[in-house]
Motif scaffolding. Structure first.
Motif: not given
Length: 66
Positions: A7-31
């Motif tokens: 999980v990395q913070k990019e601007d006002n979003w948290y971006v979560a990436k699965c390492i095994e398959n590169n599926v990515v999603s985002q949200g306003k909080s880590i949760e």
């Protein structure tokens, strides 16, 4: 199934990436980003099961001179 997530913070979003398959999603909080990624992974694996349920993933840190 267990997956490795970064999980990395990019601007006002948290971006979560699965390492095994590169599926990515985002949200306003880590949760929120993790919950969104969980839903994305459920859809990703909806019709197919991974060949190996818990592949070995190695994570390390390396230093690069700049």
């Amino acid at each position: 199934m267990k997956v490795t997530v970064v999980v990395q913070k990019e601007d006002n979003w948290y971006v979560a990436k699965c390492i095994e398959n590169n599926v990515v999603s985002q949200g306003k909080s880590i949760e929120e980003s993790l919950e969104s990624l969980k839903e994305a992974l459920e859809l990703y694996y909806e019709d197919t099961m991974p060949e190996e349920k818990n592949p070995v993933t190695l994570i390390t840190i390396m230093e690069v001179p700049l």
